[in-house]
Design an enzyme around this catalytic site. Structure first.
Site, PDB file in Angstrom:
ATOM      1  N   ARG A 180      -3.938   8.038 -11.857  1.00 45.90           N
ATOM      2  CA  ARG A 180      -2.852   7.406 -12.622  1.00 45.90           C
ATOM      3  C   ARG A 180      -1.903   6.646 -11.696  1.00 45.90           C
ATOM      4  NH1 ARG A 180      -3.304  12.611 -15.697  1.00 45.90           N
ATOM      5  NH2 ARG A 180      -2.551  13.464 -13.747  1.00 45.90           N
ATOM      6  N   ILE A 181      -1.360   7.344 -10.684  1.00 41.13           N
ATOM      7  CA  ILE A 181      -0.333   6.725  -9.836  1.00 41.13           C
ATOM      8  C   ILE A 181      -0.953   5.684  -8.891  1.00 41.13           C
ATOM      9  CG2 ILE A 181       1.443   7.169  -8.076  1.00 41.13           C
ATOM     10  CD1 ILE A 181       1.720  10.017  -9.391  1.00 41.13           C
ATOM     11  N   SER A 277       2.192  11.178  -1.946  1.00 40.23           N
ATOM     12  CA  SER A 277       1.378  12.188  -2.645  1.00 40.23           C
ATOM     13  C   SER A 277       1.872  13.574  -2.251  1.00 40.23           C
ATOM     14  CB  SER A 277      -0.111  11.994  -2.354  1.00 40.23           C
ATOM     15  OG  SER A 277      -0.415  12.128  -0.983  1.00 40.23           O
ATOM     16  N   ARG A 278       1.293  14.159  -1.213  1.00 41.60           N
ATOM     17  CA  ARG A 278       1.768  15.423  -0.666  1.00 41.60           C
ATOM     18  C   ARG A 278       1.697  15.330   0.858  1.00 41.60           C
ATOM     19  NH1 ARG A 278       3.842  16.252  -4.827  1.00 41.60           N
ATOM     20  NH2 ARG A 278       3.484  17.950  -6.308  1.00 41.60           N
ATOM     21  N   ASP A 302       7.426   9.658   1.694  1.00 41.78           N
ATOM     22  CA  ASP A 302       8.273  10.340   0.703  1.00 41.78           C
ATOM     23  C   ASP A 302       8.078  11.851   0.817  1.00 41.78           C
ATOM     24  OD1 ASP A 302       9.872  10.510  -1.777  1.00 41.78           O
ATOM     25  OD2 ASP A 302       8.000  11.167  -2.715  1.00 41.78           O
ATOM     26  N   GLU A 307       7.702  20.280   4.452  1.00 44.57           N
ATOM     27  CA  GLU A 307       8.891  19.971   3.675  1.00 44.57           C
ATOM     28  C   GLU A 307       9.791  21.202   3.535  1.00 44.57           C
ATOM     29  OE1 GLU A 307       7.345  16.956   0.907  1.00 44.57           O
ATOM     30  OE2 GLU A 307       8.999  17.631  -0.368  1.00 44.57           O
ATOM     31  N   HIS A 325      11.404  13.106  -0.742  1.00 46.27           N
ATOM     32  CA  HIS A 325      10.597  13.429  -1.931  1.00 46.27           C
ATOM     33  C   HIS A 325      11.319  12.990  -3.227  1.00 46.27           C
ATOM     34  CE1 HIS A 325       7.270  16.378  -3.433  1.00 46.27           C
ATOM     35  NE2 HIS A 325       7.455  15.392  -4.302  1.00 46.27           N
ATOM     36  N   ILE A 326      11.584  11.690  -3.297  1.00 45.04           N
ATOM     37  CA  ILE A 326      12.310  11.165  -4.464  1.00 45.04           C
ATOM     38  C   ILE A 326      11.450  10.223  -5.308  1.00 45.04           C
ATOM     39  CG2 ILE A 326      14.644  11.355  -3.480  1.00 45.04           C
ATOM     40  CD1 ILE A 326      14.378   8.287  -2.804  1.00 45.04           C
ATOM     41  N   ALA A 327      10.146  10.231  -5.069  1.00 49.86           N
ATOM     42  CA  ALA A 327       9.304   9.233  -5.743  1.00 49.86           C
ATOM     43  C   ALA A 327       9.407   9.296  -7.268  1.00 49.86           C
ATOM     44  CB  ALA A 327       7.854   9.369  -5.294  1.00 49.86           C
ATOM     45  N   SER A 328       9.614  10.500  -7.812  1.00 47.78           N
ATOM     46  CA  SER A 328       9.689  10.591  -9.280  1.00 47.78           C
ATOM     47  C   SER A 328      11.133  10.566  -9.788  1.00 47.78           C
ATOM     48  CB  SER A 328       9.005  11.877  -9.759  1.00 47.78           C
ATOM     49  OG  SER A 328       9.705  13.009  -9.279  1.00 47.78           O
TER      50      SER A 328
HETATM   51  N1  LIG Z   1       5.978  12.179  -4.222  1.00 43.94           N
HETATM   52  C1  LIG Z   1       6.171  12.496  -5.480  1.00 43.94           C
HETATM   53  O1  LIG Z   1       7.297  12.658  -5.937  1.00 43.94           O
HETATM   54  C2  LIG Z   1       5.022  12.640  -6.395  1.00 43.94           C
HETATM   55  C3  LIG Z   1       3.805  13.021  -5.916  1.00 43.94           C
HETATM   56  N2  LIG Z   1       2.745  13.158  -6.767  1.00 43.94           N
HETATM   57  C4  LIG Z   1       1.447  13.533  -6.210  1.00 43.94           C
HETATM   58  O2  LIG Z   1       0.501  12.540  -6.594  1.00 43.94           O
HETATM   59  C5  LIG Z   1      -0.704  13.172  -6.992  1.00 43.94           C
HETATM   60  C6  LIG Z   1      -1.491  12.276  -7.903  1.00 43.94           C
HETATM   61  O3  LIG Z   1      -0.897  12.205  -9.181  1.00 43.94           O
HETATM   62  P1  LIG Z   1      -1.647  11.450 -10.394  1.00 43.94           P
HETATM   63  O4  LIG Z   1      -2.010  10.074  -9.982  1.00 43.94           O
HETATM   64  O5  LIG Z   1      -0.859  11.642 -11.608  1.00 43.94           O
HETATM   65  O6  LIG Z   1      -2.976  12.333 -10.475  1.00 43.94           O
HETATM   66  P2  LIG Z   1      -4.439  11.886 -10.873  1.00 43.94           P
HETATM   67  O7  LIG Z   1      -5.187  13.155 -11.082  1.00 43.94           O
HETATM   68  O8  LIG Z   1      -4.399  10.885 -11.970  1.00 43.94           O
HETATM   69  O9  LIG Z   1      -4.992  11.132  -9.560  1.00 43.94           O
HETATM   70  C7  LIG Z   1      -5.429  11.786  -8.432  1.00 43.94           C
HETATM   71  C8  LIG Z   1      -6.677  11.081  -7.935  1.00 43.94           C
HETATM   72  O10 LIG Z   1      -7.069  11.651  -6.687  1.00 43.94           O
HETATM   73  C9  LIG Z   1      -8.485  11.591  -6.649  1.00 43.94           C
HETATM   74  N3  LIG Z   1      -9.024  12.452  -5.618  1.00 43.94           N
HETATM   75  C10 LIG Z   1      -9.201  13.786  -5.637  1.00 43.94           C
HETATM   76  N4  LIG Z   1      -9.763  14.192  -4.483  1.00 43.94           N
HETATM   77  C11 LIG Z   1      -9.931  13.074  -3.719  1.00 43.94           C
HETATM   78  C12 LIG Z   1     -10.451  12.850  -2.427  1.00 43.94           C
HETATM   79  N5  LIG Z   1     -10.944  13.850  -1.678  1.00 43.94           N
HETATM   80  N6  LIG Z   1     -10.463  11.590  -1.951  1.00 43.94           N
HETATM   81  C13 LIG Z   1      -9.977  10.573  -2.701  1.00 43.94           C
HETATM   82  N7  LIG Z   1      -9.471  10.731  -3.940  1.00 43.94           N
HETATM   83  C14 LIG Z   1      -9.452  11.975  -4.434  1.00 43.94           C
HETATM   84  C15 LIG Z   1      -8.879  12.002  -8.065  1.00 43.94           C
HETATM   85  O11 LIG Z   1     -10.224  11.669  -8.352  1.00 43.94           O
HETATM   86  C16 LIG Z   1      -7.876  11.243  -8.891  1.00 43.94           C
HETATM   87  O12 LIG Z   1      -8.342   9.973  -9.283  1.00 43.94           O
HETATM   88  C17 LIG Z   1      -0.230  14.493  -7.604  1.00 43.94           C
HETATM   89  O13 LIG Z   1      -1.237  15.482  -7.572  1.00 43.94           O
HETATM   90  C18 LIG Z   1       0.960  14.876  -6.749  1.00 43.94           C
HETATM   91  O14 LIG Z   1       0.560  15.699  -5.697  1.00 43.94           O
HETATM   92  C19 LIG Z   1       2.875  12.919  -8.092  1.00 43.94           C
HETATM   93  C20 LIG Z   1       4.069  12.534  -8.613  1.00 43.94           C
HETATM   94  C21 LIG Z   1       5.252  12.382  -7.823  1.00 43.94           C
HETATM   95  O1  LIG Z   2       5.209  15.750  -9.935  1.00 43.71           O
HETATM   96  C1  LIG Z   2       4.984  15.899  -8.737  1.00 43.71           C
HETATM   97  O2  LIG Z   2       3.881  16.259  -8.302  1.00 43.71           O
HETATM   98  C2  LIG Z   2       6.067  15.657  -7.803  1.00 43.71           C
HETATM   99  O3  LIG Z   2       5.870  15.581  -6.625  1.00 43.71           O
HETATM  100  C3  LIG Z   2       7.418  15.513  -8.395  1.00 43.71           C
HETATM  101  O4  LIG Z   2       8.093  14.491  -7.876  1.00 43.71           O
END
Ligand SMILES: NC(=O)C1=CN([C@@H]2O[C@H](COP(=O)(O)OP(=O)(O)OC[C@H]3O[C@@H](n4cnc5c(N)ncnc54)[C@H](O)[C@@H]3O)[C@@H](O)[C@H]2O)C=CC1
Ligand SMILES: O=C(O)C(=O)CO
Length: 396
Positions: A180-181, A277-278, A302, A307, A325-328
């Site tokens: 998604r992201i 991401s993380r 981010d 952390e 960690h303010i991306a959201s």
């Molecule tokens: N910094 C922040 O504030 C935020 C961080 N995040 C992080 O972003 C991550 C992704 O969120 P979404 O896009 O909503 O999830 P999502 O599930 O839609 O996308 C994650 C993608 O990673 C792929 N993936 C899994 N293992 C992989 C690998 N070994 N190599 C390459 N791609 C791989 C999956 O197939 C999937 O397409 C979350 O799990 C979270 O940890 C999410 C929101 C805010």
């Molecule tokens: O939703 C997540 O995974 C976050 O990192 C919140 O910002």
């Protein structure tokens, strides 16, 4: 012994006790829980005065107490066997992270204890992608370095060599994890800056590919250079070809230290690396060394491996842009996350099914209508054998 934690209480006479381990933005989430007959208790974090931003397992056990139906937890907490067993013992069967990522949760432990694990997909997608785009621009155009320079009173007049950075137009953006992201970020960089795409994911993103193809056709029709896309078969291919690489995978065993010393060495000397991401997706100590050795290589971060701490040396490097960690952190998104987390718990307590499409949670977010009678997103719904369904019109 954990010290007694001060809690705030809403709807004290509510039949079901729900605990939130941190205050969450907005009030809709409280209204939804109390409308579902819940007594809501939350631990009010006073970041500066009490220095209690992150609750320990012991703290959370004490919040759960001897009777608790559900908990809304946070990505900073370690939700494993101990907490899920405590929640089960207290009569609880619903938990939700206020986050889409749930690498802090041992989902198998939750399932063993019969507890559903909710998360908050979708509502963060564009907000998080926008911050990744902001970090990309800040790193490419050296915005933070230049801002520091101005504030330090060092600007003595325009010179052609001052803070020269990278032009994005026509360059290649690499996305690792095109979910998604990652896909939203790719679209922003392609449409906004006419970059070409190379992506790596375990799955093909036909939707994204079709989008870039269509945009390329549109540009061609206007006699502009079309954008292109390529699906890489390895992460190394992305690192070698891209001018900008943005990381958006989940954190799990396959992505821990995905970017390490060897893989950093494959990247272009003047490349930009972004991580929203993380933290542990990058070996941060190796990154610090790489940044020191390659001053024209820049990063936008981010998230961090330990952390809230940064690896030693990162704070001194001008080629790193770092944010906490303010991306959201947009108002709409954070309030929406609170809403989804609350509904994951309230709807489970009420015995409602799990929403049929966790990639489309918009019906839950409209403040002017009542949410569907369903849990928006439960990651262990299959393992728990939960019913799938949801009626958009009915009241919770
Ligand atoms: N910094 C922040 O504030 C935020 C961080 N995040 C992080 O972003 C991550 C992704 O969120 P979404 O896009 O909503 O999830 P999502 O599930 O839609 O996308 C994650 C993608 O990673 C792929 N993936 C899994 N293992 C992989 C690998 N070994 N190599 C390459 N791609 C791989 C999956 O197939 C999937 O397409 C979350 O799990 C979270 O940890 C999410 C929101 C805010
Ligand atoms: O939703 C997540 O995974 C976050 O990192 C919140 O910002």
């Amino acid at each position: 012994m954990a010290k007694q934690l001060r809690v705030q209480v809403w709807n004290p006479a509510g039949k079901h006790r729900v605990v939130s381990t941190k205050p969450m933005p907005g009030t809709r989430w409280i209204g939804l829980l109390t409308a579902a007959g819940c007594r809501v208790e939350l631990f009010p974090v006073q970041v500066c005065t009490e220095n209690k931003t992150i609750l320990s397992v012991e703290d959370i056990r004490s919040l759960i107490g001897t009777q608790c139906d559900g908990v809304i937890g946070q990505l900073t907490e370690d939700w494993g066997e101990e907490l899920f067993a405590a929640l089960r013992k207290a009569g609880g069967h619903a938990f939700s992270n206020m986050a889409v990522g749930y690498n802090n949760v041992d989902v198998d432990a939750a399932t063993r204890n019969g507890i559903s694990v909710g998360n908050t997909p979708g509502v963060l997608t564009e907000t998080t992608a926008e911050l990744a785009a902001a970090l990309t621009l800040a790193a490419a155009r050296r915005v933070v370095e230049a801002d520091d320079f101005m504030r330090a009173g060092k600007y003595e007049g325009w010179i052609p060599t001052l803070f020269v950075g990278n032009l994005l137009k026509g360059q290649t953006v690499g996305v690792v994890g095109a979910g998604r992201i990652g896909a939203a970020y790719a679209r922003m960089m392609i449409e906004g800056f006419k970059m070409n795409l190379i992506y790596y994911d375990l799955y093909q993103s036909t939707r994204l590919e079709n989008y870039v193809t269509a945009y390329g056709e549109f540009l061609k029709s206007r006699r502009e250079v079309p954008v292109t896309w390529k699906r890489a078969t390895t992460v190394e291919e992305v690192l070698g070809e891209a001018d900008v690489v943005s990381l958006h995978p989940v954190l799990d065993k396959t992505t821990y230290h995905l970017i390490n010393k060897e893989r950093l060495a494959l990247m272009k000397k003047e490349a930009i690396l972004v991580n929203a991401s993380r933290g542990p997706v990058i070996d941060e100590a190796a990154l610090v060394e790489h940044l020191k050795e390659n001053p024209m290589f820049r990063v936008g971060l981010d998230v961090f491996e330990d952390e809230p701490h940064m690896k030693p040396g990162l704070e001194k490097l001008p080629n790193a842009v770092v944010v906490p960690h303010i991306a959201s952190a947009s108002k709409w998104t954070r309030e929406g996350m609170a809403t989804l987390a609350a509904l994951n718990v309230a709807a489970k307590i009420k015995g409602y099914p799990v929403w049929h499409d966790s990639n489309n949670v918009e019906p839950f977010l409209d403040e002017n209508s009542t949410p569907p009678l369903a849990c928006p997103s439960i990651v262990n719904s299959k393992a728990l054998g939960l019913r799938i369904g949801g009626k958009p019109e009915s009241k919770l």
